[in-house]
Design an enzyme around this catalytic site. Structure first.
Site, mmCIF file in Angstrom:
data_model
loop_
_atom_site.group_PDB
_atom_site.id
_atom_site.type_symbol
_atom_site.label_atom_id
_atom_site.label_comp_id
_atom_site.label_asym_id
_atom_site.label_seq_id
_atom_site.Cartn_x
_atom_site.Cartn_y
_atom_site.Cartn_z
ATOM 1 C CG ASN A 247 20.188 16.192 25.120
ATOM 2 O OD1 ASN A 247 19.128 15.598 25.258
ATOM 3 N ND2 ASN A 247 20.764 16.357 23.957
ATOM 4 C CB CYS A 248 19.887 11.803 29.037
ATOM 5 S SG CYS A 248 19.140 12.517 30.478
#
Lengths: 350, 123, 428, 76
Positions: free
Chosen positions: C241-242
């Site tokens: 998750n970025c």
């Protein structure tokens, strides 16, 4: 002393030592000396600030001539250009509290001068000003003066010196409803585990994010005899007369409208239509009574089932209307209905 | 096709057939979704994305289901709350136009992930 | 299950000709590391750099942060199911280069943010200003689709952590922490009178740049799964998750999940900590209902008295958080929630759009809209242009003296929803 | 709006389709309505039938005003 910051003080006729209820009608006055609580206040400013004057106004005069009084007082404040404005404390005095609140708000919002006042938590003026002024929490009567003044002076001192104001608990003011982001000693997960353990032990714990409290209004008493009652019709479905004469917004409404329907049997098309931006308008435009059923109410009136349909019909749009506006509309409309002696209200929403 | 995709993303409109293309903003797209929900359609995907950054996206695709007999109150509440939440953020911010092509792609990919979750269902 | 975490305290970092730790100084052989990472032929270019606490250095856009570790015994080295063959995590002994971190950098899409400032004002707001960071800036070959690009960057970070972690293989740790817990039945026999507590960890699982993996499995595809607390502490969970810079859970924060650690610390004292439920955050409403129902069922099956629920992200996950809270509370299970809030720049707005009367015990990780002013850096690692993205969406962010005004939501780990950081909000 | 009007002591009945919202805005007397675009109407009915339905619904609202209640009450 000339280097110190300047404080301007507001009190009512009583604390201004003019007189009691008999003098409540006095107009606002400016005195260049320190009067009443302002006298002791300066001594609490650690020699770094001075009270440059006292504004005194009668409570009744202010409440009956708000706009005029505010204008006069704001001009005075502008002239004196204080670094900090102080009002009260008003304790639980209603009219005095409202005056302190209105003046505090105006000075803070319009002149951008920091304001300190003091009130009892239930003072009706509190909600008007707590977001923009520091309101020190006081007892409900003037016996609390000796406690209130040092707290107010301490905040005034910090405001005058440009120092940071601490938390409501530290400084003794009533939380303004601002969520301040701060760095604390314990990390979030540790706080969560501690909260959990307290909860499990049945001890008191304090959530860090209180859910909004929906204040509950007790149901009003029922109408005793419908056949004698006057019923008013309101809608948030945006039904307006053709041409939308008052320009009621289709969404995020800023205002409401009222229209005389005493001579009508229905809100029929094309005299009425919906300006609401939140739903498919076809059905409402075909028969506006599908949203605001004036036709049926009139029938019930004719049949004698209800006494009367109130002569004005109230309307606004619900979509995207802020909570504060909805509260404002309700308060304004409710006041009119109350004064008109309306017995019951039907509000329709889409 | 069982689902309807309401989108303002041209990549989605090109790729899928069951699309209601809204030539407008994300807010307008959300409002169109709300109008459908008010008519009895149900939400398949949540109207909001999962991160603040995606709130800046100029594109949003939302999947809705067939029309039902009765209005789904919960879904009506979700879309209303979502519009409020979206507006609350975007009243202060602007959509990020510089990288709009990337937002187009990511919106499409997130939509595809949602569609793949819905495969093999009929209810 | 018994896990020993051997901490080798790192007090400085430098680049050099070998990868080793001596007297707390971590030396990294950048050339060999680059060669190792470039075994993946999707990688065009790697830049290695270091950033120490106090340096006037800004790292942007950060993709992930990973703790360098090496497995000494039990299980497989690396990240089982991802960089190593599947194996049980959470058993045996793991050495940790404590105080060091691998920080991956690089654009996957143009709108990425995520800043770590190592000094001054910015440093206060991110826990990763306190670690000795080895930055790995990853450039991929042209023509990769976004999924492959993201995977390449994710794997490079994990492999870099594995490479650097080898430096701790033959060392004697400065401190050994032991995490031991038997089966739920045995623990309950040991502590029959302690309240049974679960940790429910929500993870973003919604597609590209919004994913989380458990043993390499994309958690979008799972039902809520029960993990032994040791597993996550030993590398079973990694972040893909970025985009949610301020409230994403980096891989480092999974490896050191503060909620697990703080619950563990009370195990056998005040509570009987039974384990973790890993909950996917779906984008579909049916997924949300399924995951919340399944969570409630696990909580009931295990007879929990209370549960700590943490969120990841902002927007649709708020719904999951409150649904889980409601369902547990209605079953008589006491919940404490950890989340963050959006109270507007001035802090005067209602913090949540969704509300639930059941959410009586909530920990706030701070206001994502709180504005901070970051002074200009002497050196920017990564892509200086990405700084403009921080300002994206609102005006007046770049001040005349080169300082940058941005919201906390751009700062890595600022408003951690697993309670990793020390930020909160108070009513003023 | 509902709450503020009732605060004056005037009984008010909220005719609304999304009754959950109605409750959350503090309505005490609630009459559930047909659909958002036409709360007090139903265009799919024949016009005579629609009229009967509408009248019954408004009557229910009026009756609600004359009904003593102590908590949130739905008049269905």
């Amino acid at each position: 002393m000339s280097d110190g910051f300047k404080v301007l003080y507001y009190v009512n006729q009583f604390f201004g030592q003019i007189g009691g209820e008999d003098k409540a009608g006095m107009k606002p006055e400016f005195h260049s000396e320190k009067i009443g609580p302002a006298l002791g206040f300066e001594q609490l400013l650690k020699g770094e600030g001075q009270v440059v004057g006292t504004i005194i106004c009668g409570d009744n005069y202010f409440n009956e001539n708000k706009e005029e009084s505010l204008e006069y007082i704001l001009n005075l404040v502008k002239q004196e250009a204080p670094d900090v404005f102080v009002a009260g404390p008003a304790f639980n005095a209603g009219r005095y509290g409202v005056a302190c609140a209105e003046i505090s708000r105006a000075v803070a919002e319009e002149l951008n001068i920091p304001v300190v006042t003091g009130m009892y938590i239930e003072n009706p003026g509190l909600d008007t000003c707590k977001q923009v002024a520091y309101v020190v929490s006081t007892s409900d009567n003037a016996g609390g003066m000796r406690k209130a003044l040092p707290a107010m002076a301490n905040i005034a001192y910090k405001l005058g010196k440009g120092l940071e104001i601490g938390s409501p608990e530290e400084e003794g003011y009533i939380a303004r409803g601002m969520r301040k982001t701060i760095i604390v000693e314990k990390r979030g997960s540790l706080r969560a585990v501690e909260m959990l353990i307290k909860r499990l032990k049945g001890e008191e714990f304090e959530t860090e994010m209180p859910m909004p409290v929906f204040d509950v209004v007790e149901p009003a008493l029922a109408i005793k005899d419908l056949s004698k009652a006057t019923i008013a019709l309101c809608t948030s479905g945006g039904i307006v007369p053709a041409g939308n004469p008052d320009r009621i917004q289709s969404a995020s409404a800023q205002k409401w409208g009222k229209y005389d329907v005493s001579g009508r049997d229905a809100l029929n098309a094309p005299d009425f239509y919906t300006t609401h931006g939140g739903y498919d308008p076809v059905y409402a435009n075909e028969i506006p009574d599908r949203v605001a059923p004036l036709d049926i109410l009139k029938e019930l009136q004719k049949e004698g089932y209800i006494g009367n349909v109130y002569e004005f019909f109230y309307t606004t749009t619900g979509t995207g209307t802020s909570v504060s506006n909805a509260v404002k509309f309700g308060t304004e409309i409710g006041k009119e209905l109350k004064e008109a002696g309306v017995d019951g209200v039907i509000l329709t929403s889409t | 096709m069982k689902h309807l995709i309401i989108t303002n993303n041209p990549l989605v409109a090109e790729k899928y057939e069951n699309v209601l293309w809204t030539d407008g903003s994300v807010e307008k797209t959300l409002i169109i979704v709300r109008d459908f929900i008010h008519q009895g359609y149900e939400l398949v995907s949540h109207p909001l994305a999962a991160s603040l950054r995606m709130l800046f996206s100029p594109y949003r695709s939302i999947i809705i289901d067939k029309k039902k007999e009765k209005l789904n109150f919960e879904h009506a509440q979700i879309i209303e709350d979502s519009i409020i939440k979206y507006k609350k953020h975007m009243d202060l911010r602007k959509t990020d136009e510089k990288t709009r092509d990337d937002y187009k792609k990511i919106d499409l990919l997130l939509l595809e992930a949602a569609l793949s979750e819905e495969q093999g269902k009929w209810y | 299950m018994r896990l020993e975490i051997g901490r080798i305290n790192i007090t400085d970092i430098q680049l050099g000709n070998e990868t080793s730790v001596q007297n707390g100084v971590l030396t990294v052989d950048a050339t060999s590391l680059i060669a190792k990472l470039k075994e993946d032929d999707r990688i065009k270019d790697i830049k290695i750099d270091i950033a120490k606490p106090g340096d006037k250095v800004r790292i942007i856009p950060v993709k992930d942060v990973i703790e360098p570790r090496v497995k000494i015994s039990g299980g497989n080295n690396g990240f089982p199911g991802v960089t190593a063959k599947p194996a049980q995590c959470g058993e045996g002994r793991t050495h940790v280069l404590y105080g060091a971190a691998i920080v991956t950098v690089g654009d996957i899409v143009g709108f990425q943010e995520g800043v770590i400032d190592m000094w001054g004002e910015g440093a206060k707001w991110t826990p990763f200003s306190q670690t000795y960071n080895l930055t790995v800036d990853i450039n991929v070959i042209d023509g990769l689709d976004p999924h492959t690009h993201e995977e390449t960057v994710r794997l490079a970070g994990l492999r870099a952590a594995e490479f650097v972690g080898q430096a701790g293989k033959d060392l004697t740790p400065d401190e050994v922490l032991t995490y031991e817990m038997d089966s739920i039945f045995e623990e309950t026999n040991k502590y029959p009178n302690l309240p049974k507590v679960l940790y429910a960890e929500m993870m973003i699982t919604q597609g590209l740049l919004h994913d989380t993996y458990i043993y390499g499995v994309n958690a979008q595809t799972i039902l809520p799964a029960l993990l032994h607390a040791n597993e996550e502490l030993d590398g079973a969970v990694i972040s893909g998750n970025c985009v949610a810079a301020c409230d994403k859970i980096t891989t480092y924060q999974h490896q050191n999940n503060s909620a697990i650690l703080d619950l563990y610390a009370q195990h056998g004292k005040e509570i009987n900590f039974m384990g973790c439920i890993m909950i996917p955050e779906h984008t579909t409403l049916s997924g949300k209902m399924r995951a919340s129902d399944y969570t409630r069922k696990l909580v009931k099956m295990l007879g929990a008295d209370a549960v700590v629920v943490s969120e990841e992200g902002y927007g649709n996950p708020d719904s999951d958080l409150l649904i889980i809270c409601k369902k547990c509370e209605h079953e008589g299970v006491k919940t404490v929630l950890i989340t963050d809030e959006c109270a507007g720049r001035d802090g005067m707005s209602q913090p949540l759009a969704d509300t639930a009367a059941e959410a009586v015990a909530v920990v706030s990780g701070g206001n994502v809209s709180h504005v901070v002013t970051l002074p200009p850096a002497d050196k920017v690692i990564g892509n200086a242009e990405a700084i403009a993205v921080l300002a994206g969406g609102w005006e007046g962010a770049l001040l005349e003296d080169g300082s940058l005004q941005c919201e906390l939501n751009a700062v890595i780990g600022a408003t951690s929803e697993i309670g990793y950081h020390n930020v909160t909000c108070r009513a003023y | 709006m509902v709450k503020e009007i009732e605060r004056y002591g005037i009984p008010i009945v909220h005719m609304a389709t999304i009754t959950t919202i109605s409750e959350s805005v503090g309505a005490n007397r609630i009459v559930p309505t047909v659909a958002i675009p036409h709360p007090v109407g139903n265009p799919s009915l024949k016009s005579e039938d629609e009229k009967i339905m509408r009248k019954a619904m408004v009557k229910r609202a009026v009756d609600a005003l004359a009904t003593e209640i102590s908590e949130v009450t739905h008049f269905e």
